[in-house]
Design an enzyme around this catalytic site. Structure first.
Site: not given
Ligand code: DCP
Ligand code: MG
Length: 415
Positions: A26, A136-137
């Protein structure tokens, strides 16, 4: 009784820790990481990416925040206004102001998808099979690429390649099951690397908060806490039948996951539009009977959603009156969830309209699916009016009514 290390406490194929090596990768603060690729001056700085946000405006919600911005309490699903209260906007992109501030940028999906493809291509090189679950995962099966002795080395190599070739960091978790691999990748974020070999799995799960157990949403976690269950270890002190009595089929799943039993294999994602099931009954207006049938359908549909790691935003029922009078009712929520108790409440609420209706078939469907994402907390949901504050059941209702052969094209996606 806690059964640490006990991998065969009950007979049956699913009561064992599988013999496979699954990685879950992720990317860290993905949208913000993408923006940093084209704005290197933002590396190490607070960055907030807004969905429905435009430069200089205040509307929209936080899609993600860099870890530097999270330190000020900015997080996904907050309104931009709330984020601006915690961290004001920087004057310029290379701002060097004394007071803390963040760079706010709008979402650019096309660009993020191209970065995502680059990450996935690297993952694919390491995978016997790959299941992409969100932008992203992904899960990859590396059973034939590594042993538990060198799994961490392989994960490190994978992380290095993503960092060097794409320029973002990913957290990677490895475990014998998909559900534990996901927990592991989240365990040391950002830039995490956590391996849980089979002999350590149950010990690792012992102190895991119950809301982090696969299939447990906020409402279920609340009920479990009321039963005195705070961790996966606590779940294991209960008999499976007690949990089944309380939560139906899902109780069994929570029990299995808390032991580290999860037989799922990494298979590519199906392109499902909805998950549904329906059942016939002797034509009756008896609400008890209708509720009982619907309850069983909710269990089946939500268990499938949990297995597929699917969130849904729309929840619906179908009622067929003899001979071919088909009505559907559905409610769309402000955010995607996987929350069986909420599905149950909503479908029972929708069923109220059919108190007098003689039904010969009933159905339950969840749709508007999203795959692998994290569920919003109930309190994060936008509320629609003053009266609805704190009422997560509020949503937009849709009705259809249709006479004709059950299963006609207008309803074909129901089953
Ligand atoms: N995303 C979004 N709304 C949300 C959660 C996530 O639009 N409520 C989008 C933005 C994130 C992407 O999806 O960048 C990936 O989600 P992740 O949950 O993996 O979150 P991040 O990658 O941003 O942070 P982490 O480092 O916790 O994985
Ligand atoms: Mg992420």
């Amino acid at each position: 009784m806690v059964a640490d290390g006990d991998t065969g406490s009950l007979p049956g194929a699913s009561h064992r820790i599988p013999d496979q090596i699954v990685f879950h990768a992720d990317v860290d603060c993905f949208y913000a990481a993408c923006e940093r690729l084209r704005h290197p001056e933002l590396v190490g700085e607070p960055v907030v990416i807004g969905m429905g946000y435009e430069d200089g405006e205040e509307h929209g919600a936080v899609a993600t925040a860099s870890y530097e911005a999270r330190e000020y309490g900015v997080e996904s699903a907050q309104s931009i206004n709330e984020a601006l209260d915690k961290l004001p906007r920087c004057e310029t992109v290379d701002c060097r102001a004394e007071t803390p501030c963040a760079t706010y940028l709008p979402v650019d999906m096309e660009y993020y998808e191209s970065v995502s493809d680059d990450v996935m291509s690297i993952l694919e090189e390491y995978a016997d099979s790959l299941r992409r679950v969100s932008i992203d995962e992904a899960y990859i099966d590396v059973t034939h690429r590594a042993s538990w002795e060198d799994a961490a080395t392989l994960a490190r190599e994978l992380k290095n390649r993503i960092r060097n070739e794409v320029g973002v960091t990913a957290s990677v978790g490895g475990a014998p099951t998909m559900s534990a691999a996901k927990i592991a990748s989240d365990y040391q974020k950002p830039n995490g690397l956590v391996m849980i070999p089979p002999e350590q799995l149950q010990k690792f799960l012992t102190d895991l908060p119950v809301e982090d157990v696969h299939g447990v949403g906020p409402v279920t976690a609340d009920t479990l806490r009321k039963m005195g269950i705070k961790t996966a270890g606590d779940v294991r002190t209960f008999d499976v039948t007690e949990l089944e009595r309380e939560f139906g089929e899902r109780g069994r799943e929570i029990w299995l996951r808390s032991h580290g039993y999860d037989e799922r294999e990494v298979t590519p994602m199906e392109d499902a539009k909805s998950i549904s099931n329906e059942t016939s009954l002797p034509a009756t207006a008896d609400m008890e009977v209708k509720r009982e049938k619907i309850q069983a359908l909710v269990d089946q549909v939500t268990t499938r959603a949990t297995e597929k790691e699917v969130l849904y935003r729309t929840i619906g029922i179908k009622v067929v009156e003899p001979p071919f009078d088909v009505s559907t009712r559905e409610r769309s929520l402000p955010a995607a969830v996987n929350e069986p108790e909420l599905v149950e409440d909503i479908v029972f609420d929708l069923l109220e309209e059919f108190t007098e209706t003689k039904a010969r078939k009933v159905g339950v469907r969840v749709s508007n699916l999203s795959f692998g994402g994290k569920q919003a907390r109930l309190t994060d949901w936008d509320v629609q009016s003053e009266d609805d504050v704190g009422n997560p059941y509020r949503g937009t209702d849709e009705k259809t009514h249709h006479t004709g052969r059950d299963g006609d094209t207008s309803l074909s996606d129901f089953s």
